[in-house]
Scaffold this active site. Structure first.
Site, mmCIF file in Angstrom:
data_model
loop_
_atom_site.group_PDB
_atom_site.id
_atom_site.type_symbol
_atom_site.label_atom_id
_atom_site.label_comp_id
_atom_site.label_asym_id
_atom_site.label_seq_id
_atom_site.Cartn_x
_atom_site.Cartn_y
_atom_site.Cartn_z
ATOM 1 N N LYS A 1 -6.253 0.205 1.701
ATOM 2 C CA LYS A 1 -7.658 0.451 1.367
ATOM 3 C C LYS A 1 -8.504 0.624 2.621
ATOM 4 O O LYS A 1 -9.594 1.153 2.561
ATOM 5 C CB LYS A 1 -8.273 -0.607 0.452
ATOM 6 C CG LYS A 1 -7.720 -1.962 0.478
ATOM 7 C CD LYS A 1 -8.378 -2.828 -0.598
ATOM 8 C CE LYS A 1 -7.716 -4.188 -0.558
ATOM 9 N NZ LYS A 1 -7.963 -5.138 -1.471
ATOM 10 N N LYS B 1 1.715 1.895 5.515
ATOM 11 C CA LYS B 1 1.547 1.577 4.087
ATOM 12 C C LYS B 1 0.247 2.194 3.540
ATOM 13 O O LYS B 1 -0.691 2.447 4.303
ATOM 14 C CB LYS B 1 1.581 0.068 3.854
ATOM 15 C CG LYS B 1 0.405 -0.669 4.430
ATOM 16 C CD LYS B 1 0.303 -2.071 3.879
ATOM 17 C CE LYS B 1 -1.023 -2.631 4.356
ATOM 18 N NZ LYS B 1 -1.532 -3.773 3.697
ATOM 19 N N LYS C 1 -4.947 -6.239 12.040
ATOM 20 C CA LYS C 1 -6.359 -6.093 11.660
ATOM 21 C C LYS C 1 -7.312 -6.335 12.827
ATOM 22 O O LYS C 1 -8.431 -5.847 12.818
ATOM 23 C CB LYS C 1 -6.713 -7.053 10.508
ATOM 24 C CG LYS C 1 -6.165 -6.594 9.168
ATOM 25 C CD LYS C 1 -6.816 -7.353 8.029
ATOM 26 C CE LYS C 1 -6.373 -6.792 6.685
ATOM 27 N NZ LYS C 1 -6.901 -7.536 5.564
HETATM 28 P P1 TYM Z 1 -5.058 -7.279 -0.850
HETATM 29 O O1 TYM Z 1 -6.391 -7.342 -1.519
HETATM 30 O O2 TYM Z 1 -4.997 -6.637 0.487
HETATM 31 O O3 TYM Z 1 -4.032 -6.529 -1.761
HETATM 32 C C1 TYM Z 1 -3.856 -6.881 -3.124
HETATM 33 C C2 TYM Z 1 -2.382 -6.797 -3.502
HETATM 34 O O4 TYM Z 1 -1.904 -5.456 -3.323
HETATM 35 C C3 TYM Z 1 -0.712 -5.474 -2.536
HETATM 36 N N1 TYM Z 1 -0.635 -4.215 -1.766
HETATM 37 C C4 TYM Z 1 0.402 -3.381 -1.796
HETATM 38 N N2 TYM Z 1 1.566 -3.408 -2.466
HETATM 39 C C5 TYM Z 1 2.426 -2.375 -2.288
HETATM 40 N N3 TYM Z 1 2.164 -1.319 -1.462
HETATM 41 C C6 TYM Z 1 1.018 -1.262 -0.755
HETATM 42 N N4 TYM Z 1 0.771 -0.223 0.029
HETATM 43 C C7 TYM Z 1 0.063 -2.307 -0.920
HETATM 44 N N5 TYM Z 1 -1.151 -2.556 -0.390
HETATM 45 C C8 TYM Z 1 -1.567 -3.725 -0.925
HETATM 46 C C9 TYM Z 1 -0.878 -6.688 -1.647
HETATM 47 O O5 TYM Z 1 0.348 -7.122 -1.122
HETATM 48 C C10 TYM Z 1 -1.496 -7.676 -2.596
HETATM 49 O O6 TYM Z 1 -0.508 -8.294 -3.398
HETATM 50 N N6 TYM Z 1 -4.499 -11.895 1.018
HETATM 51 C C11 TYM Z 1 -4.378 -11.085 -0.173
HETATM 52 C C12 TYM Z 1 -5.217 -11.608 -1.315
HETATM 53 C C13 TYM Z 1 -5.030 -13.062 -1.609
HETATM 54 C C14 TYM Z 1 -3.953 -13.630 -2.333
HETATM 55 C C15 TYM Z 1 -4.250 -15.021 -2.399
HETATM 56 C C16 TYM Z 1 -2.800 -13.103 -2.898
HETATM 57 C C17 TYM Z 1 -5.884 -14.063 -1.273
HETATM 58 N N7 TYM Z 1 -5.406 -15.237 -1.761
HETATM 59 C C18 TYM Z 1 -3.361 -15.895 -3.038
HETATM 60 C C19 TYM Z 1 -1.938 -13.988 -3.529
HETATM 61 C C20 TYM Z 1 -2.219 -15.356 -3.601
HETATM 62 C C21 TYM Z 1 -4.835 -9.670 0.122
HETATM 63 O O7 TYM Z 1 -5.584 -9.453 1.043
HETATM 64 O O8 TYM Z 1 -4.424 -8.730 -0.770
#
Ligand code: TYM
Length: 333
Positions: free
Chosen positions: A204, A201, A120
């Site tokens: 967003k 992957k 990032k």
């Molecule tokens: P975030 O907002 O980027 O993504 C949300 C969830 O979607 C999953 N994900 C995917 N899974 C499969 N294939 C993909 N291409 C793909 N893109 C995204 C992510 O793995 C995630 O589960 N840091 C985290 C948010 C967070 C969090 C937490 C999660 C903050 N605190 C505590 C769990 C527990 C994040 O940025 O997810």
């Protein structure tokens, strides 16, 4: 079913950032698992707005997106009577615990290993300290609620591993406080790849919308994206991650949306080409999106705000209890 009355059920915590458009990868990698887990566990699902501001957000858009993430949870099938939904910034214990972990457990050498930060921050002129420290805030999110299991996509596994390390380090130093959480990833959907490039992957923050199917894409737009999705050489519908990563990715999406196994898909499309398969995939995606969007559009902002308010009321005592124990251990209460 009330969250607080089910103390003996394992606790699940996860979250999504209100940044960018949510896509099929988020649904298949994370939300779909959450929906299944809410039946058996004490689930807490957070809208992690403090994580979103680690990169610049337009304030009006961010407010909108916070509500839209909740609508996404609801449309995916999370039920507020079964799982708690709340907004991270409503509970100040998250940032307080993050600071404490920064000082009492996290080391620069831990954070220097985080691959998502490297990705990032690459080629960016200005990178916030928050972006670097983001995994510690994520650890605080998880550890505040005595979490047993954290269902996420593969890209978050390293952050959950760091959470375990920080919890163990704190416990060793100050005495038992934190439960050590386990990561849970979906067998098939943990890493949904981009439609425009099966080596990257679905994301967003992708440069081109051709990379993802947004959960808010119209079925027509989604169909076009599927038609244009990159395929591999040859024409056989075969699940071969090494030699046919693009078609393997489309097969995973199809399988997860229809519950048809990869083996069955191979059998059903024997002798048929990519065109036929893509047509059926587009149909499956359309069916999913239409049902999803009817629900998504059915919730008013007031309803969503009420859900967030109740969610915060439910989790606040739990978070404050953990924070109090932590502060006591540190001698700062
Ligand atoms: P975030 O907002 O980027 O993504 C949300 C969830 O979607 C999953 N994900 C995917 N899974 C499969 N294939 C993909 N291409 C793909 N893109 C995204 C992510 O793995 C995630 O589960 N840091 C985290 C948010 C967070 C969090 C937490 C999660 C903050 N605190 C505590 C769990 C527990 C994040 O940025 O997810």
């Amino acid at each position: 079913m009330d969250y607080k009355t089910n103390k003996n059920k394992p606790a699940v915590f996860s979250g999504v950032q209100p940044s960018g458009v949510l896509h099929l990868g988020n649904y298949l990698g994370a939300l779909k698992q959450w929906v299944e887990m809410q039946e058996q566990y004490n689930c807490i699902f957070c809208v992690v707005d403090y994580h979103a501001i680690t990169v610049k957000q337009e304030p009006k858009q961010l407010s909108r997106r916070i509500l839209d993430v909740v609508r996404t949870y609801l449309a995916a099938g999370i039920h507020p009577a079964k799982a708690v939904i709340f907004q991270q910034s409503a509970i100040s214990a998250h940032t307080e615990l993050a600071w404490i972990l920064n000082c009492a457990a996290a080391r620069l050498s831990d954070l220097n290993k985080m691959t998502q930060f490297k990705d990032k921050s690459a080629k960016k002129e200005s990178v916030s300290v928050g972006l670097y420290d983001y995994p510690v805030l994520m650890a605080a999110d998880i550890l505040l609620y005595n979490t047993d299991a954290v269902p996420v996509g593969e890209d978050q596994v390293q952050h959950v591993e760091l959470t375990r390390t920080l919890a163990q380090r704190f416990n060793r130093q100050y005495g038992q406080v934190f439960k050590i959480p386990e990561v849970v990833i979906s067998e098939q959907g943990a890493r949904i790849m981009g439609l425009d490039d099966p080596a990257k992957k679905m994301s967003k923050s992708a440069a081109s919308p051709a990379n993802y199917i947004a959960l808010t894409d119209t079925p027509e737009v989604a169909t076009k994206k599927i038609r244009r999705a990159v395929t591999d050489s040859g024409s056989e519908i075969k699940y071969d991650l090494k030699n046919k990563p693009a078609i393997a990715n489309l097969m995973v999406i199809y399988s997860l949306l229809t519950n048809i196994s990869l083996k069955e898909i191979e059998k059903n499309y024997q002798g048929q080409g990519y065109g036929e398969f893509k047509k059926d995939l587009a149909e499956a995606v359309k069916k999913f999106l239409v049902e999803f969007q009817i629900k998504y559009n059915s919730f008013t902002d007031d309803e969503v705000r009420q859900i967030l308010k109740h969610g915060a009321e439910k989790v606040r005592p739990l978070a404050e209890e953990t924070l109090k124990t932590v502060k006591n251990k540190l001698g700062i209460n």
